[in-house]
Write a protein that holds these residues in place. Structure first.
Motif, PDB file in Angstrom:
ATOM      1  N   ALA A  97      26.111  47.843  44.169  1.00 17.73           N
ATOM      2  CA  ALA A  97      26.045  46.767  45.155  1.00 17.73           C
ATOM      3  C   ALA A  97      24.873  45.825  44.918  1.00 17.73           C
ATOM      4  CB  ALA A  97      25.956  47.355  46.565  1.00 17.73           C
ATOM      5  N   GLY A  98      24.057  46.110  43.907  1.00 14.29           N
ATOM      6  CA  GLY A  98      22.928  45.244  43.602  1.00 14.29           C
ATOM      7  C   GLY A  98      21.656  45.566  44.354  1.00 14.29           C
ATOM      8  N   ASP A  99      21.648  46.665  45.104  1.00 15.53           N
ATOM      9  CA  ASP A  99      20.446  47.070  45.838  1.00 15.53           C
ATOM     10  C   ASP A  99      19.645  48.032  44.965  1.00 15.53           C
ATOM     11  OD1 ASP A  99      18.476  47.804  47.610  1.00 15.53           O
ATOM     12  OD2 ASP A  99      19.796  48.990  48.921  1.00 15.53           O
ATOM     13  N   PHE A 100      18.961  47.485  43.968  1.00 15.69           N
ATOM     14  CA  PHE A 100      18.262  48.332  43.008  1.00 15.69           C
ATOM     15  C   PHE A 100      17.015  48.974  43.609  1.00 15.69           C
ATOM     16  CE2 PHE A 100      20.735  45.382  40.411  1.00 15.69           C
ATOM     17  CZ  PHE A 100      21.439  46.294  39.653  1.00 15.69           C
ATOM     18  N   ALA A 101      16.328  48.265  44.482  1.00 17.07           N
ATOM     19  CA  ALA A 101      15.157  48.849  45.128  1.00 17.07           C
ATOM     20  C   ALA A 101      15.566  50.070  45.953  1.00 17.07           C
ATOM     21  CB  ALA A 101      14.465  47.812  46.006  1.00 17.07           C
TER      22      ALA A 101
END
Length: 238
Positions: A97-101
């Motif tokens: 989903a692109g929430d790498f943090a």
């Protein structure tokens, strides 16, 4: 999930359950809050299988992930390393989903406690973390964009020492090398030369390591540019 009381309740229940089960030899199976989220995860997984588009799957995951936040917060706050298929799956979903943090928050816990990935994942945890982050970074860099250097550095700190195929580790070093190199422009001002050399030295180290691990990783031209700039910004001889 918009009800703050419900969120708090689930966070507390997860924290209590996670604190009660210690060690990688143990599992969260049997804990009510875990079983509820595992069942929900299975339902959401079936929803995802109905979506063919990769972008569509990523968007659906972005919509679903907030519902698991209290569980993740509770598990990470008080967890003692018991096997947890919900956490490991959500780690991957956050990356998708692109929430790498957020994914790295879970990855730090998962790798520290040597949690196993669900059977359907063929790669090891370290490989998944390093490769997924690196590939997204490299894709952005190839398209002329950038990727957060701090996220890449945190990825290396969490997964860099894990056993993985050389090509996977090379991707992470390549992405790091490119990220450091792109911080230095051809016409860097004189007062910034010390900072430029620092970035270039780091870029050279990572690019060299990437090439060492995988000769055809694609970093040779980047390394040539870095070495040329290092000569340009070399400290003046006394």
């Amino acid at each position: 999930m918009t009800n703050p009381c419900r969120r708090h309740f689930q966070r507390v229940m997860t924290a209590e359950a996670a604190a009660a089960v210690a060690g990688p030899a143990m599992t969260m199976e049997g804990c009510t809050i875990y079983e509820l989220h595992l069942a929900k995860l299975q339902q959401d997984y079936l929803r995802l299988k109905q979506v063919q588009s990769t972008e569509g799957k990523a968007e659906l995951k972005r919509q679903l992930l907030p519902e698991y936040v209290p569980y993740v917060e509770g598990a990470l706050a008080e967890g003692k390393g018991a096997q947890d298929q919900v956490l490991t799956t959500l780690m991957v979903w956050r990356m998708d989903a692109g929430d790498f943090a957020g994914a790295l928050d879970i990855a730090d816990y998962v790798i520290t406690h040597a949690l196993l990935m669900p059977d359907r994942f063929e790669r090891t945890t370290g490989t998944i973390v390093a490769e997924e982050v690196a590939e997204v970074a490299l894709k952005a860099q190839k398209a002329g964009g950038t990727f957060d250097l701090e996220l890449l550095l945190r990825t290396e700190q969490i997964a860099g020492k894990e056993d993985m195929p050389d090509q996977a580790k090379a991707k992470l070093h390549l992405a790091l090398g490119k990220a450091f190199a792109e911080k230095v422009s051809e016409d860097e001002s004189a007062e910034n030369t010390l900072i430029a050399r620092t970035h270039l030295d780091s870029a050279k180290t990572h690019l060299g390591r990437a090439i060492e691990l995988h000769t055809n990783c694609g970093g040779k031209k980047d390394l040539e540019r870095v070495e040329r700039l290092l000569k340009k910004f070399a400290a003046p001889s006394s």
